[in-house]
Structure formats: structure tokens, C-alpha cells
Motif scaffolding. Structure first.
Motif, PDB file in Angstrom:
ATOM      1  N   LYS A   1       8.911 -14.880  -5.659  1.00 25.65           N
ATOM      2  CA  LYS A   1       8.715 -14.877  -4.198  1.00 25.65           C
ATOM      3  C   LYS A   1       7.673 -13.843  -3.773  1.00 25.65           C
ATOM      4  N   VAL A   2       7.777 -12.619  -4.332  1.00 28.92           N
ATOM      5  CA  VAL A   2       6.853 -11.550  -3.912  1.00 28.92           C
ATOM      6  C   VAL A   2       5.506 -11.672  -4.639  1.00 28.92           C
ATOM      7  N   ASN A   3       5.550 -11.943  -5.953  1.00 31.31           N
ATOM      8  CA  ASN A   3       4.305 -11.908  -6.751  1.00 31.31           C
ATOM      9  C   ASN A   3       3.460 -13.164  -6.599  1.00 31.31           C
TER      10      ASN A   3
ATOM     11  N   PHE B   1      -0.804  -1.708 -18.680  1.00 30.77           N
ATOM     12  CA  PHE B   1       0.261  -0.773 -18.278  1.00 30.77           C
ATOM     13  C   PHE B   1      -0.324   0.419 -17.520  1.00 30.77           C
ATOM     14  N   THR B   2       0.123   0.578 -16.277  1.00 33.93           N
ATOM     15  CA  THR B   2      -0.373   1.638 -15.398  1.00 33.93           C
ATOM     16  C   THR B   2       0.829   2.425 -14.881  1.00 33.93           C
ATOM     17  N   GLN B   3       0.698   3.742 -14.877  1.00 33.43           N
ATOM     18  CA  GLN B   3       1.856   4.564 -14.474  1.00 33.43           C
ATOM     19  C   GLN B   3       2.063   4.536 -12.965  1.00 33.43           C
ATOM     20  N   THR B   4       3.111   3.844 -12.548  1.00 36.72           N
ATOM     21  CA  THR B   4       3.448   3.707 -11.119  1.00 36.72           C
ATOM     22  C   THR B   4       4.980   3.658 -11.008  1.00 36.72           C
ATOM     23  N   PRO B   5       5.518   3.680  -9.791  1.00 34.55           N
ATOM     24  CA  PRO B   5       6.981   3.526  -9.644  1.00 34.55           C
ATOM     25  C   PRO B   5       7.490   2.229 -10.295  1.00 34.55           C
ATOM     26  N   LEU B   6       6.666   1.164 -10.274  1.00 30.48           N
ATOM     27  CA  LEU B   6       7.081  -0.107 -10.894  1.00 30.48           C
ATOM     28  C   LEU B   6       7.324   0.082 -12.397  1.00 30.48           C
TER      29      LEU B   6
ATOM     30  N   GLY C   1       4.058  -6.189  -5.286  1.00 26.45           N
ATOM     31  CA  GLY C   1       4.574  -6.920  -6.443  1.00 26.45           C
ATOM     32  C   GLY C   1       5.809  -6.253  -7.002  1.00 26.45           C
ATOM     33  N   LEU C   2       6.553  -7.023  -7.768  1.00 28.41           N
ATOM     34  CA  LEU C   2       7.767  -6.525  -8.431  1.00 28.41           C
ATOM     35  C   LEU C   2       7.606  -6.667  -9.932  1.00 28.41           C
ATOM     36  N   GLY C   3       8.254  -5.788 -10.686  1.00 31.22           N
ATOM     37  CA  GLY C   3       8.155  -5.808 -12.149  1.00 31.22           C
ATOM     38  C   GLY C   3       9.177  -6.735 -12.787  1.00 31.22           C
TER      39      GLY C   3
ATOM     40  N   GLY D   1       0.798  -1.231   0.000  1.00 32.38           N
ATOM     41  CA  GLY D   1       0.000   0.000   0.000  1.00 32.38           C
ATOM     42  C   GLY D   1       0.828   1.277   0.000  1.00 32.38           C
ATOM     43  N   ALA D   2       2.152   1.146  -0.054  1.00 31.58           N
ATOM     44  CA  ALA D   2       2.985   2.361   0.054  1.00 31.58           C
ATOM     45  C   ALA D   2       2.922   3.217  -1.199  1.00 31.58           C
ATOM     46  N   THR D   3       2.917   2.592  -2.372  1.00 32.90           N
ATOM     47  CA  THR D   3       2.958   3.384  -3.612  1.00 32.90           C
ATOM     48  C   THR D   3       2.020   2.783  -4.671  1.00 32.90           C
ATOM     49  N   GLY D   4       1.887   3.494  -5.769  1.00 31.26           N
ATOM     50  CA  GLY D   4       1.220   2.970  -6.963  1.00 31.26           C
ATOM     51  C   GLY D   4      -0.234   2.579  -6.752  1.00 31.26           C
ATOM     52  N   ILE D   5      -0.600   1.436  -7.338  1.00 31.80           N
ATOM     53  CA  ILE D   5      -1.989   0.963  -7.306  1.00 31.80           C
ATOM     54  C   ILE D   5      -2.447   0.735  -5.856  1.00 31.80           C
ATOM     55  N   GLY D   6      -1.579   0.138  -5.060  1.00 27.30           N
ATOM     56  CA  GLY D   6      -1.919  -0.142  -3.654  1.00 27.30           C
ATOM     57  C   GLY D   6      -2.219   1.139  -2.895  1.00 27.30           C
ATOM     58  N   ALA D   7      -1.415   2.181  -3.117  1.00 31.71           N
ATOM     59  CA  ALA D   7      -1.636   3.457  -2.415  1.00 31.71           C
ATOM     60  C   ALA D   7      -2.994   4.039  -2.819  1.00 31.71           C
TER      61      ALA D   7
ATOM     62  N   ILE E   1       5.772  -3.263   8.767  1.00 30.42           N
ATOM     63  CA  ILE E   1       6.902  -3.307   7.831  1.00 30.42           C
ATOM     64  C   ILE E   1       7.367  -4.761   7.740  1.00 30.42           C
ATOM     65  N   ALA E   2       7.333  -5.308   6.531  1.00 28.39           N
ATOM     66  CA  ALA E   2       7.744  -6.703   6.347  1.00 28.39           C
ATOM     67  C   ALA E   2       8.280  -6.889   4.938  1.00 28.39           C
ATOM     68  N   ASP E   3       9.332  -7.691   4.819  1.00 29.64           N
ATOM     69  CA  ASP E   3       9.858  -8.041   3.494  1.00 29.64           C
ATOM     70  C   ASP E   3       9.195  -9.347   3.072  1.00 29.64           C
ATOM     71  N   LEU E   4       8.254  -9.237   2.146  1.00 31.51           N
ATOM     72  CA  LEU E   4       7.434 -10.400   1.770  1.00 31.51           C
ATOM     73  C   LEU E   4       8.172 -11.400   0.896  1.00 31.51           C
ATOM     74  N   SER E   5       9.406 -11.081   0.531  1.00 32.20           N
ATOM     75  CA  SER E   5      10.166 -12.077  -0.244  1.00 32.20           C
ATOM     76  C   SER E   5      10.688 -13.190   0.670  1.00 32.20           C
ATOM     77  N   THR E   6      10.615 -12.968   1.991  1.00 29.99           N
ATOM     78  CA  THR E   6      11.138 -13.983   2.921  1.00 29.99           C
ATOM     79  C   THR E   6       9.996 -14.644   3.713  1.00 29.99           C
TER      80      THR E   6
ATOM     81  N   ILE F   1      -4.090  -9.376  -7.491  1.00 27.54           N
ATOM     82  CA  ILE F   1      -3.645  -8.493  -8.572  1.00 27.54           C
ATOM     83  C   ILE F   1      -2.900  -9.345  -9.598  1.00 27.54           C
ATOM     84  N   SER F   2      -3.612  -9.620 -10.690  1.00 25.98           N
ATOM     85  CA  SER F   2      -2.990 -10.346 -11.792  1.00 25.98           C
ATOM     86  C   SER F   2      -2.362  -9.304 -12.722  1.00 25.98           C
ATOM     87  N   SER F   3      -2.401  -9.551 -14.016  1.00 23.02           N
ATOM     88  CA  SER F   3      -1.852  -8.610 -15.003  1.00 23.02           C
ATOM     89  C   SER F   3      -2.354  -9.066 -16.363  1.00 23.02           C
ATOM     90  N   ASN F   4      -2.469  -8.145 -17.309  1.00 17.27           N
ATOM     91  CA  ASN F   4      -2.878  -8.633 -18.640  1.00 17.27           C
ATOM     92  C   ASN F   4      -1.745  -9.413 -19.300  1.00 17.27           C
TER      93      ASN F   4
HETATM   94  P1  NAD Z   1       4.571  -0.177  -7.067  1.00 17.78           P
HETATM   95  O1  NAD Z   1       6.023  -0.457  -7.169  1.00 17.78           O
HETATM   96  O2  NAD Z   1       4.116   1.245  -7.016  1.00 17.78           O
HETATM   97  O3  NAD Z   1       3.929  -0.920  -5.831  1.00 17.78           O
HETATM   98  C1  NAD Z   1       4.403  -2.137  -5.349  1.00 17.78           C
HETATM   99  C2  NAD Z   1       4.370  -2.106  -3.846  1.00 17.78           C
HETATM  100  O4  NAD Z   1       4.878  -3.360  -3.386  1.00 17.78           O
HETATM  101  C3  NAD Z   1       5.257  -0.986  -3.261  1.00 17.78           C
HETATM  102  O5  NAD Z   1       4.582  -0.316  -2.237  1.00 17.78           O
HETATM  103  C4  NAD Z   1       6.460  -1.773  -2.749  1.00 17.78           C
HETATM  104  O6  NAD Z   1       7.132  -1.156  -1.663  1.00 17.78           O
HETATM  105  C5  NAD Z   1       5.808  -3.104  -2.348  1.00 17.78           C
HETATM  106  N1  NAD Z   1       6.804  -4.193  -2.289  1.00 17.78           N
HETATM  107  C6  NAD Z   1       7.686  -4.547  -3.255  1.00 17.78           C
HETATM  108  N2  NAD Z   1       8.486  -5.542  -2.810  1.00 17.78           N
HETATM  109  C7  NAD Z   1       8.077  -5.831  -1.546  1.00 17.78           C
HETATM  110  C8  NAD Z   1       8.511  -6.772  -0.570  1.00 17.78           C
HETATM  111  N3  NAD Z   1       9.546  -7.595  -0.785  1.00 17.78           N
HETATM  112  N4  NAD Z   1       7.859  -6.791   0.610  1.00 17.78           N
HETATM  113  C9  NAD Z   1       6.828  -5.941   0.862  1.00 17.78           C
HETATM  114  N5  NAD Z   1       6.386  -5.032  -0.019  1.00 17.78           N
HETATM  115  C10 NAD Z   1       7.000  -4.972  -1.208  1.00 17.78           C
HETATM  116  O7  NAD Z   1       3.900  -0.931  -8.305  1.00 17.78           O
HETATM  117  P2  NAD Z   1       2.402  -1.052  -8.835  1.00 17.78           P
HETATM  118  O8  NAD Z   1       2.509  -0.937 -10.296  1.00 17.78           O
HETATM  119  O9  NAD Z   1       1.462  -0.207  -8.077  1.00 17.78           O
HETATM  120  O10 NAD Z   1       2.133  -2.596  -8.532  1.00 17.78           O
HETATM  121  C11 NAD Z   1       1.094  -3.056  -7.686  1.00 17.78           C
HETATM  122  C12 NAD Z   1       0.655  -4.421  -8.184  1.00 17.78           C
HETATM  123  O11 NAD Z   1       0.046  -4.277  -9.467  1.00 17.78           O
HETATM  124  C13 NAD Z   1       1.791  -5.429  -8.367  1.00 17.78           C
HETATM  125  O12 NAD Z   1       1.365  -6.707  -7.936  1.00 17.78           O
HETATM  126  C14 NAD Z   1       2.017  -5.417  -9.856  1.00 17.78           C
HETATM  127  O13 NAD Z   1       2.585  -6.615 -10.332  1.00 17.78           O
HETATM  128  C15 NAD Z   1       0.599  -5.220 -10.348  1.00 17.78           C
HETATM  129  N6  NAD Z   1       0.496  -4.752 -11.729  1.00 17.78           N
HETATM  130  C16 NAD Z   1       0.978  -3.531 -12.065  1.00 17.78           C
HETATM  131  C17 NAD Z   1       0.869  -3.106 -13.387  1.00 17.78           C
HETATM  132  C18 NAD Z   1       1.388  -1.769 -13.821  1.00 17.78           C
HETATM  133  O14 NAD Z   1       1.392  -1.522 -15.052  1.00 17.78           O
HETATM  134  N7  NAD Z   1       1.797  -0.881 -12.915  1.00 17.78           N
HETATM  135  C19 NAD Z   1       0.255  -3.936 -14.347  1.00 17.78           C
HETATM  136  C20 NAD Z   1      -0.216  -5.180 -13.959  1.00 17.78           C
HETATM  137  C21 NAD Z   1      -0.106  -5.578 -12.639  1.00 17.78           C
END
Ligand code: NAD
Length: 254
Positions: free
Chosen positions: A84-86, A182-187, A71-73, A9-15, A39-44, A111-114
Motif C-alpha cells: 500500500k505505501v511502497n 543498504f542505507t543506514q536509516t530508521p527503516l 516507504g516501509l521495510g 521527508g520526516a526521516t532517513g533518505i527523505g529527510a 500529515i497523511a497516512d499514505l496506506s489509506t 525510490i526503487s531498491s537494489n
Molecule cells: P525511513 O523509515 O527513514 O523513511 C520512511 C519515511 O516514510 C518516514 O519519514 C516515515 O514516517 C514515512 N512513512 C512510512 N509510512 C508512512 C505512511 N503510511 N504514510 C506516510 N508516510 C509514511 O526509511 P528510509 O530508509 O529513508 O526509506 C526511504 C525510501 O527509501 C523508502 O521508499 C525505502 O523503501 C527506500 N529504500 C531504502 C533503503 C535503505 O536501505 N534504507 C534501500 C532501498 C530503498
């Protein structure tokens, strides 16, 4: 008003989801690697467990909804971090809070993806993900590429959702997935800056039928609908929110 938990929830779609839910007067417990209630690292595995413990402590009475959005890109390396994260973190956290969602007959939005339905998937990798074999999936994907890792993680997650929809519904949980384009976010800023992926993605974006890329609020609007009672008969669906890209690329598959 409801109580929701989410990851990423810190950035992008989650925020955008967090802001929309909070603006509606709801309580939202946010897990993230930064700027979050938990605060947690979800990759572990330890990070996933502390996320589950933190949510359980904050929402013992139950959850109206859970949105595992972190999620990670495809630009991230090693590629196993993407799985691990996705994938693994999503399944682990969903299963770890499932009884809380059932308590309130709540909703789950994955949260899937096209990209999850695009060609070029490595089916062995997807099978390893679905089998829960984190070590096996990591060893294989580290020898492949970012697209296979990313699209494969989202494909496996969507299949996982479809395979578990009926069992979750029997426990009172409505599970759906949103598949953003494709959505405009930090990813995506990082993906665009990537030497190999940037040019391909730029060309791809120019072909979005509605003529623009997505904004986080476009995706949050649909996620919030899928969480709300207005969607109470929507269950096991994959909503493409991608400006028409999936329909353009796969017109006969639905
Ligand atoms: P984003 O980078 O803005 O958001 C991702 C969030 O995940 C951030 O807040 C980040 O800190 C957190 N995160 C990353 N690694 C983490 C970890 N190890 N532990 C805990 N938190 C972690 O990106 P977004 O584009 O908003 O992505 C949100 C979701 O949407 C993701 O699952 C992404 O795959 C999915 N998605 C995004 C797009 C796009 O075009 N932006 C398209 C399809 C799907």
C-alpha cells in the motif's frame, strides 16, 4: 529557486533530500505520517487524497519536482501495508500531482531498491500491483513473506516507471528512479533488529564491494542530481546507488 513536493521527508533518505533542497533555497512541501507540512497516512485512500489535495493547494502554480519517498521495510506486518505505501500510494500521488509537474516541465524521482532486481520474486503479486488491483495484491501478499512484499513492490514500481516513461516525457515530465542499496536509516535499524531478517542482512552488508553501507546523503546527492537541469537528458533510468552490490550480483545484466 524551485518548488518541490515529496512524501516521507520526516526521516532517513527523505529527510536528507528535504535538507539538501531547502539548503539550495528551494521550497519543499513535505507529506508524511509525522513531522511534516501535510500529515497523511499514505496506506489509506483517504490519506493519499489528502496528500494530493494538500500539495495542490500549496503548489497551484506547478512543481519543479516530486519525490515520493515514503516507504516501509520488509519487516512490516501485515505485508499488504508494504504494498500500500511502497506501490499504491506512490502511483496514486504521482498521478494526482502529475499535471502540476507538467506545468513546469519538472522531474519525478521514484525510490526503487537494489532488491527490485533480486531473485525470488512472485510474478503474480507483481502483476496484481501493476494491474492496480489493491485488494487482490493485499490478499496474496498477506500469505507470503516480507522479502516478496518489499522487493516485489519495488520491482513493480520500477516496471511502472519504465512503462510510463515515454508517456510522461511526452507531457514534459522526466521520470527516473534511484535504486539504493543498504542505507543506514530508521527503516534499516528496524530490519536489523528483526529476529529473522537481521542476521541475513548483516551478512549481506558485509559483502558490499565498497566496504561500507550507505548514508542518507549518498542517496540524496543522486536524487538531487536527477532533479536538476544537469540531468536533463536522463530519462527512464534506474540508478543503482549501492556501493557496487548490483554489479557484483548481476554482472551481465544492465
Ligand atoms: P525511513 O523509515 O527513514 O523513511 C520512511 C519515511 O516514510 C518516514 O519519514 C516515515 O514516517 C514515512 N512513512 C512510512 N509510512 C508512512 C505512511 N503510511 N504514510 C506516510 N508516510 C509514511 O526509511 P528510509 O530508509 O529513508 O526509506 C526511504 C525510501 O527509501 C523508502 O521508499 C525505502 O523503501 C527506500 N529504500 C531504502 C533503503 C535503505 O536501505 N534504507 C534501500 C532501498 C530503498
Amino acid at each position: 529557486m524551485g518548488i518541490y513536493a515529496m512524501t516521507g521527508g520526516a526521516t532517513g533518505i527523505g529527510a536528507a533530500v528535504k535538507e539538501q533542497l531547502r539548503a539550495g533555497g528551494n521550497t519543499v512541501i513535505v507529506v508524511d505520517i509525522k513531522d511534516a507540512d501535510i500529515i497523511a497516512d499514505l496506506s489509506t485512500e483517504a490519506g493519499r487524497q489528502s496528500a494530493i489535495d494538500g500539495i495542490r493547494a500549496a503548489a497551484a502554480e506547478g512543481l519543479d519536482g516530486f519525490i515520493p519517498c515514503a516507504g516501509l521495510g520488509p519487516n512490516v506486518n501485515p505485508y499488504s501495508l508494504i504494498s500500500k505505501v511502497n506501490y499504491f500510494a506512490v502511483v496514486a500521488t504521482v498521478e494526482g500531482v502529475k499535471d502540476l509537474i507538467a506545468k513546469k516541465r519538472g522531474a519525478l524521482v521514484l525510490i526503487s531498491s537494489n532488491s527490485a532486481s533480486m531473485p525470488g520474486m512472485n510474478e503474480n503479486y507483481i502483476d496484481l500491483l501493476l494491474a492496480g488491483d489493491e485488494a487482490g495484491a493485499s490478499s496474496l501478499i498477506d500469505t507470503l513473506d516480507g522479502h516478496s512484499a518489499y522487493a516485489g513492490s519495488k520491482c513493480a514500481l520500477t516496471r511502472w516507471m519504465r512503462r510510463n516513461t515515454a508517456a510522461y516525457a511526452a507531457e514534459g515530465i522526466r521520470m527516473n528512479a534511484v535504486a539504493p542499496g543498504f542505507t543506514q536509516t530508521p527503516l534499516t535499524e528496524k530490519v536489523m533488529a528483526d529476529e529473522t531478517l537481521g542476521a541475513v542482512i548483516k551478512e549481506f552488508n558485509e559483502s558490499i564491494p565498497v566496504g561500507r553501507s550507505g548514508q542518507p546523503v549518498d542517496i540524496a546527492n543522486v536524487i538531487c542530481f536527477m532533479l536538476s537541469p544537469a540531468s536533463s537528458f536522463v530519462c527512464g533510468s534506474v540508478f543503482f546507488v549501492d556501493g557496487g552490490h548490483d554489479a557484483m550480483l548481476r554482472p551481465d545484466q544492465f
